[in-house]
Motif scaffolding. Structure first.
Motif, mmCIF file in Angstrom:
data_model
loop_
_atom_site.group_PDB
_atom_site.id
_atom_site.type_symbol
_atom_site.label_atom_id
_atom_site.label_comp_id
_atom_site.label_asym_id
_atom_site.label_seq_id
_atom_site.Cartn_x
_atom_site.Cartn_y
_atom_site.Cartn_z
ATOM 1 N N VAL A 21 -83.337 -45.603 -65.720
ATOM 2 C CA VAL A 21 -84.602 -46.259 -66.051
ATOM 3 C C VAL A 21 -84.836 -46.161 -67.559
ATOM 4 C CG1 VAL A 21 -87.105 -46.225 -65.716
ATOM 5 C CG2 VAL A 21 -85.576 -45.830 -63.769
ATOM 6 N N LEU A 22 -84.530 -44.997 -68.130
ATOM 7 C CA LEU A 22 -84.697 -44.815 -69.573
ATOM 8 C C LEU A 22 -83.787 -45.761 -70.350
ATOM 9 C CD1 LEU A 22 -86.081 -43.122 -71.820
ATOM 10 C CD2 LEU A 22 -84.060 -41.633 -71.748
ATOM 11 N N ASP A 23 -82.582 -46.003 -69.862
ATOM 12 C CA ASP A 23 -81.655 -46.919 -70.541
ATOM 13 C C ASP A 23 -82.263 -48.316 -70.639
ATOM 14 O OD1 ASP A 23 -79.721 -45.030 -71.016
ATOM 15 O OD2 ASP A 23 -78.523 -45.534 -69.249
ATOM 16 N N VAL A 24 -82.923 -48.760 -69.579
ATOM 17 C CA VAL A 24 -83.573 -50.072 -69.605
ATOM 18 C C VAL A 24 -84.719 -50.062 -70.607
ATOM 19 C CG1 VAL A 24 -84.924 -51.732 -68.265
ATOM 20 C CG2 VAL A 24 -82.890 -50.689 -67.261
ATOM 21 N N LEU A 62 -90.080 -39.492 -66.313
ATOM 22 C CA LEU A 62 -89.834 -39.779 -67.727
ATOM 23 C C LEU A 62 -91.102 -39.667 -68.555
ATOM 24 C CD1 LEU A 62 -87.477 -42.858 -67.339
ATOM 25 C CD2 LEU A 62 -86.833 -40.613 -68.225
ATOM 26 N N GLN A 63 -92.224 -40.142 -67.993
ATOM 27 C CA GLN A 63 -93.469 -40.145 -68.752
ATOM 28 C C GLN A 63 -94.149 -38.789 -68.806
ATOM 29 O OE1 GLN A 63 -95.324 -44.067 -67.072
ATOM 30 N NE2 GLN A 63 -96.319 -43.579 -69.000
ATOM 31 N N PHE A 70 -93.943 -42.420 -73.794
ATOM 32 C CA PHE A 70 -95.375 -42.189 -73.958
ATOM 33 C C PHE A 70 -96.080 -43.529 -74.150
ATOM 34 C CE2 PHE A 70 -93.912 -42.325 -78.324
ATOM 35 C CZ PHE A 70 -94.988 -42.729 -79.105
ATOM 36 N N GLU A 71 -97.391 -43.498 -74.093
ATOM 37 C CA GLU A 71 -98.176 -44.720 -74.212
ATOM 38 C C GLU A 71 -98.691 -44.875 -75.639
ATOM 39 O OE1 GLU A 71 -101.180 -45.212 -71.237
ATOM 40 O OE2 GLU A 71 -99.831 -44.696 -69.577
ATOM 41 N N TYR A 72 -98.400 -46.058 -76.197
ATOM 42 C CA TYR A 72 -98.914 -46.377 -77.526
ATOM 43 C C TYR A 72 -98.835 -47.880 -77.714
ATOM 44 C CZ TYR A 72 -100.281 -45.747 -82.350
ATOM 45 O OH TYR A 72 -100.975 -45.805 -83.517
ATOM 46 N N PHE A 73 -99.247 -48.349 -78.887
ATOM 47 C CA PHE A 73 -99.217 -49.774 -79.182
ATOM 48 C C PHE A 73 -97.825 -50.194 -79.633
ATOM 49 C CE2 PHE A 73 -103.582 -48.406 -80.087
ATOM 50 C CZ PHE A 73 -104.284 -49.263 -79.258
ATOM 51 N N ALA A 74 -97.348 -51.310 -79.097
ATOM 52 C CA ALA A 74 -96.164 -51.979 -79.623
ATOM 53 C C ALA A 74 -96.637 -53.406 -79.925
ATOM 54 C CB ALA A 74 -95.020 -51.923 -78.624
ATOM 55 N N HIS A 75 -96.142 -54.417 -79.176
ATOM 56 C CA HIS A 75 -96.769 -55.727 -79.361
ATOM 57 C C HIS A 75 -98.089 -55.811 -78.593
ATOM 58 C CE1 HIS A 75 -93.932 -56.488 -75.905
ATOM 59 N NE2 HIS A 75 -95.042 -56.936 -75.389
ATOM 60 N N GLY A 171 -101.516 -38.183 -69.019
ATOM 61 C CA GLY A 171 -101.314 -38.415 -67.597
ATOM 62 C C GLY A 171 -102.255 -39.498 -67.111
ATOM 63 N N ARG A 172 -102.043 -39.931 -65.896
ATOM 64 C CA ARG A 172 -102.889 -40.962 -65.299
ATOM 65 C C ARG A 172 -103.168 -40.642 -63.836
ATOM 66 N NH1 ARG A 172 -103.948 -46.159 -67.329
ATOM 67 N NH2 ARG A 172 -103.084 -46.572 -69.405
ATOM 68 N N SER A 173 -104.385 -41.018 -63.423
ATOM 69 C CA SER A 173 -104.744 -41.036 -62.001
ATOM 70 C C SER A 173 -105.177 -42.465 -61.727
ATOM 71 C CB SER A 173 -105.885 -40.058 -61.707
ATOM 72 O OG SER A 173 -105.541 -38.738 -62.067
ATOM 73 N N GLY A 174 -104.247 -43.294 -61.252
ATOM 74 C CA GLY A 174 -104.533 -44.716 -61.146
ATOM 75 C C GLY A 174 -104.680 -45.296 -62.545
ATOM 76 N N LEU A 175 -105.822 -45.925 -62.809
ATOM 77 C CA LEU A 175 -106.078 -46.479 -64.135
ATOM 78 C C LEU A 175 -106.759 -45.478 -65.062
ATOM 79 C CD1 LEU A 175 -107.322 -50.094 -63.260
ATOM 80 C CD2 LEU A 175 -105.062 -49.403 -64.089
ATOM 81 N N THR A 176 -107.171 -44.344 -64.518
ATOM 82 C CA THR A 176 -107.855 -43.331 -65.322
ATOM 83 C C THR A 176 -106.861 -42.560 -66.178
ATOM 84 O OG1 THR A 176 -109.589 -43.060 -63.658
ATOM 85 C CG2 THR A 176 -109.313 -41.280 -65.255
#
Length: 404
Positions: A21-24, A62-63, A70-75, A171-176
């Motif tokens: 998954v990380l390779d993709v 992975l996350q 991790f979550e951040y801005f790209a496009h 971390g996330r719990s659904g959308l939270t």
């Protein structure tokens, strides 16, 4: 080239591991996040189009466990690679420090609400990770907006601290989202050394070009860290001198003065594909469905230029004025975008409902296309856990028969 580098051709691995998954994710550079879940969250659909049905736990590992993503801005707000932290750190350091009206507004609001900022950071340091609802609104001046962010002061502060790299999604719990201090959350091996601006642009340009397969400079600038490539022309010239990238000519190009580039590491792939039609067959082209936010089509003008396929979201278009549907997924058949479907996952009944199928006009296709699209729909239903697929009355009878 675009399809191969986007991992939309080739054999799929059953039950891909976290490393696969990380390779993709590494080849894509980023996977856009979006809260709409009419079918499924977009990032899951993007990975499904490339991996087939995969265990979502692999992405969770992975996350949140290994923290290699991790979550951040790209496009747009995205899942990105921790190994690319130095590229994203450049955006963090620049955030709201410019002389634009937006930057000045954000800086003024942050200064006016120092107490709220200190409150959030103090709580996170002592108790994190925490959710937005766990903080008191200690703002002195509310955030003003004509949209949904008006007076959402805690959420705005969290978003600004996230953009600046002070905190991160832990971390996330659904959308939270659960928030924590970046200095605590990122693993020790994270590359944190600040890079000079030109080096950031070089690295990002190479990442963007490799993800795109073949691209003009404006395509590169609109991908990965969209709009954050100051001095891109100089960076590409330097990369070309170093033979890291090569210019290529595209037959029939209506704008030959605007160059196309291919990365050095993809030249052998290009030569293989140019060797003949049989080479493309050996690459195992496939039929699949794409999220409306898929990396292959997120640059709408490039999509039209390469595929002659015009795609626009109709989510905010009044129902009576929609041409194709609310959440439409384009159909990729081999090396062509040939149409789109309008699906909805009815989770209560466990059914994938196909509201409409639209096949674009274009060169003729074999009758097998219907069977291949049917297979892609079945694969999607399996991934979503749907027990059956239902075709509405709006699906043409001929298509309904072919898709059964």
């Amino acid at each position: 080239m675009a399809i191969m580098r986007q991992r939309l051709a080739g054999s799929r691995v059953p039950a891909p591991s976290p490393d696969q998954v990380l390779d993709v994710a590494r080849d894509l550079g980023c996977v856009q996040l979006d809260p709409i879940a009419v079918v499924a969250r977009s990032h899951l659909l993007v990975l499904w189009s490339r991996l087939g049905p995969f265990d979502r736990e692999a992405l969770e590992v992975l996350q949140w466990r290994e923290r290699r993503l991790f979550e951040y801005f790209a496009h747009a707000a995205s899942i990105v690679l921790t190994e690319d932290f130095q590229i994203h750190r450049a955006h963090m350091r620049r955030y709201a420090r410019g002389d634009t009206a937006w930057s000045r507004r954000v800086r003024t609001w942050l200064e006016d609400n120092r107490d709220l900022r200190r409150h959030i950071l103090r709580r996170l340091r002592a108790e994190g990770p925490l959710r937005s609802r766990d903080f008191e609104d200690r703002s002195r001046i509310g955030w003003q907006s004509s949209g949904w962010t008006a007076e959402r002061n805690v959420s705005r502060m969290l978003d600004f601290l996230w953009a600046a790299g002070t905190i991160t999604v832990a971390g996330r719990s659904g959308l939270t989202r659960w928030w924590d201090l970046s200095e605590r959350w990122f693993p020790d091996w994270t590359p944190r050394r600040a890079l000079p601006g030109p080096e950031v642009v070089r690295r990002a340009a190479e990442r963007s070009l490799r993800a795109l397969g073949i691209a003009r400079p404006r395509h590169i600038s609109q991908h990965f860290i969209r709009g954050s490539y100051p001095g891109l022309a100089s960076a590409l010239s330097a990369l070309e001198r170093e033979k890291r990238v090569s210019r290529v000519a595209v037959a029939g190009d209506p704008r030959p003065s605007e160059p196309w580039y291919v990365h050095r590491e993809d030249l052998s792939l290009m030569e293989r594909l140019l060797a003949g039609a049989g080479e493309w067959e050996e690459c195992e082209p496939r039929t699949t469905l794409l999220s409306p936010f898929d990396n292959l089509i997120c640059d709408r003008s490039r999509t039209e230029e390469l595929f002659g396929f015009r795609f626009r979201l109709e989510i905010y278009v009044p129902r009576s004025q929609r041409r194709y549907g609310y959440y439409v997924m384009p159909i990729l058949w081999r090396d062509r975008l040939v149409g789109r479907i309008d699906p909805v996952m009815d989770r209560r009944r466990g059914r994938l409902v196909i509201n409409a199928v639209h096949l674009d006009s274009g060169p003729p296709m074999p009758a097998s296309v219907g069977r291949e699209v049917a297979g892609a729909i079945r694969d999607l239903a399996k991934f979503l856990g749907a027990s059956e697929t239902e075709f509405s009355a709006e699906v043409p009878a001929g298509w309904r028969r072919r898709l059964r």
